[in-house]
Design an enzyme around this catalytic site. Sequence first.
Site, PDB file in Angstrom:
ATOM      1  N   GLY A 199       0.813  -1.218   0.000  1.00  0.00           N
ATOM      2  CA  GLY A 199       0.000   0.000   0.000  1.00  0.00           C
ATOM      3  C   GLY A 199       0.841   1.261   0.000  1.00  0.00           C
ATOM      4  N   GLY A 218       5.543   4.520  -8.782  1.00  0.00           N
ATOM      5  CA  GLY A 218       6.289   3.272  -8.993  1.00  0.00           C
ATOM      6  C   GLY A 218       5.343   2.074  -8.971  1.00  0.00           C
ATOM      7  N   HIS A 219       4.453   2.050  -7.974  1.00  0.00           N
ATOM      8  CA  HIS A 219       3.479   0.943  -7.912  1.00  0.00           C
ATOM      9  C   HIS A 219       2.555   0.971  -9.132  1.00  0.00           C
ATOM     10  CE1 HIS A 219       4.167   1.493  -3.433  1.00  0.00           C
ATOM     11  NE2 HIS A 219       4.379   0.200  -3.588  1.00  0.00           N
ATOM     12  N   GLN A 249       7.937  -9.460   7.763  1.00  0.00           N
ATOM     13  CA  GLN A 249       9.145  -9.009   7.065  1.00  0.00           C
ATOM     14  C   GLN A 249       9.771  -7.789   7.734  1.00  0.00           C
ATOM     15  OE1 GLN A 249       6.849  -8.265   3.254  1.00  0.00           O
ATOM     16  NE2 GLN A 249       8.292  -6.595   3.070  1.00  0.00           N
ATOM     17  N   GLY A 302       9.024  -4.504  -8.680  1.00  0.00           N
ATOM     18  CA  GLY A 302       9.877  -3.401  -9.125  1.00  0.00           C
ATOM     19  C   GLY A 302      11.356  -3.735  -8.974  1.00  0.00           C
ATOM     20  N   LYS A 321      13.479  -1.590  -8.152  1.00  0.00           N
ATOM     21  CA  LYS A 321      13.974  -0.796  -7.016  1.00  0.00           C
ATOM     22  C   LYS A 321      14.400  -1.720  -5.865  1.00  0.00           C
ATOM     23  CE  LYS A 321      13.563   2.310  -3.493  1.00  0.00           C
ATOM     24  NZ  LYS A 321      12.819   1.566  -2.544  1.00  0.00           N
ATOM     25  N   GLN A 350      15.173  -8.205  -3.437  1.00  0.00           N
ATOM     26  CA  GLN A 350      13.876  -8.888  -3.271  1.00  0.00           C
ATOM     27  C   GLN A 350      13.477  -9.601  -4.563  1.00  0.00           C
ATOM     28  OE1 GLN A 350      10.259  -7.246  -1.225  1.00  0.00           O
ATOM     29  NE2 GLN A 350       9.668  -6.662  -3.283  1.00  0.00           N
ATOM     30  N   SER A 394       7.682   4.387  -0.715  1.00  0.00           N
ATOM     31  CA  SER A 394       6.730   4.802   0.322  1.00  0.00           C
ATOM     32  C   SER A 394       7.462   5.458   1.481  1.00  0.00           C
ATOM     33  CB  SER A 394       5.950   3.597   0.831  1.00  0.00           C
ATOM     34  OG  SER A 394       5.223   3.043  -0.231  1.00  0.00           O
ATOM     35  N   ARG A 395       8.724   5.080   1.694  1.00  0.00           N
ATOM     36  CA  ARG A 395       9.461   5.614   2.853  1.00  0.00           C
ATOM     37  C   ARG A 395       9.966   7.039   2.606  1.00  0.00           C
ATOM     38  NH1 ARG A 395      10.874  -0.210   3.513  1.00  0.00           N
ATOM     39  NH2 ARG A 395       9.924  -0.814   5.482  1.00  0.00           N
TER      40      ARG A 395
HETATM   41  O1  PAF Z   1       7.862  -4.900  -2.017  1.00  0.00           O
HETATM   42  C1  PAF Z   1       6.927  -4.934  -1.186  1.00  0.00           C
HETATM   43  O2  PAF Z   1       6.110  -4.018  -1.075  1.00  0.00           O
HETATM   44  C2  PAF Z   1       6.801  -6.135  -0.272  1.00  0.00           C
HETATM   45  O3  PAF Z   1       8.044  -6.598   0.139  1.00  0.00           O
HETATM   46  C3  PAF Z   1       5.950  -7.267  -0.875  1.00  0.00           C
HETATM   47  C4  PAF Z   1       6.588  -7.860  -2.114  1.00  0.00           C
HETATM   48  C5  PAF Z   1       4.561  -6.741  -1.204  1.00  0.00           C
HETATM   49  C6  PAF Z   1       5.797  -8.407   0.152  1.00  0.00           C
HETATM   50  O4  PAF Z   1       5.188  -7.973   1.320  1.00  0.00           O
END
Ligand code: PAF
Length: 293
Positions: free
Chosen positions: A30, A35-36, A60, A149, A151, A155, A188-189
């Site tokens: 959220g 970017g999203h 996480q 992404g 970014k 991940q 978001s940060r």
């Molecule tokens: O990149 C993120 O926003 C999170 O790490 C994800 C992939 C939604 C998993 O919670």
Amino acid sequence: MKVIEEIDALHRILAGLPGEASVALVPTMGNLHQGHLALMREARKRAHQVVASIFVNPIQFGPGEDFERYPRTVEADLDKLRKVGVGMVFLPSVASLYPRGPESVTRLKVPSDLADQLCGASRPGHFDGVATVVSKLFNIVQPDLAVFGEKDYQQLMVLRRMVQDLNFPVDVVAVPTEREDDGLAMSSRNGYLSESERRCAPRLFETLGICAESLRLGRKSVEEVEQWGMQLLREGGFEPEYLAVRDAVDLSMPGPDARDWIILAAGRLGTTRLIDNLRVYPDALLASERPPF
Ligand code: PAF
């Protein structure tokens, strides 16, 4: 746009789709920014149905990290998703994804060569938490493809490895980082930054650019660039965590012949941790076009 909170309800709706309809999943936490939305647009191009998920995943975040204060802006997020034409939004509660509590869930263990370096070195268990929640979302939604992404490059590599190791029948699609006009990667940060920190923040990407140029021109060795980059970040007002050159395909140490290098960096401005990355040779094939392992 359908907004669905329960797993059973999502299953019923997905089961009603025509058999040939392809489904793209875009997992998010959220507080959506451009970017999203670029991920959503890519998903729309590639599949008949887009399912966006919004879930701030407790497992996480480490102790003392920003789980509690992570911005929750669901109504604004839903408006943005409507505007980009997303068909379904999955908004599970913590109790529905972790009915026995987040601490009691069966977890994936990401191999340490990938998970314990770079961001993983300062965030133990972070990538296990990401892989666990994304594997749950894959099992719940059963998408044909999922969009992430670049970014969050580490991940992306972790999730590609998970898909390969656990034989998920899901294509992982990578989308380049969206940036503000001054180069700062959208995140978001960024909203946590004070005015003066916001003025320093573009130094992260600038430093990556300077380091990449130096490697391309052969002016400095990898080790020299890593040390210099840390110094540049310090001079730019950051408390740097790492600046590292890696092979872009698997995040291993770059061998002498590897030509697809990526520079990744993380640093703090005040209490805000920012990350970014840059390919040294932008003409090298994109990560999304190469077999990851
Ligand atoms: O990149 C993120 O926003 C999170 O790490 C994800 C992939 C939604 C998993 O919670």
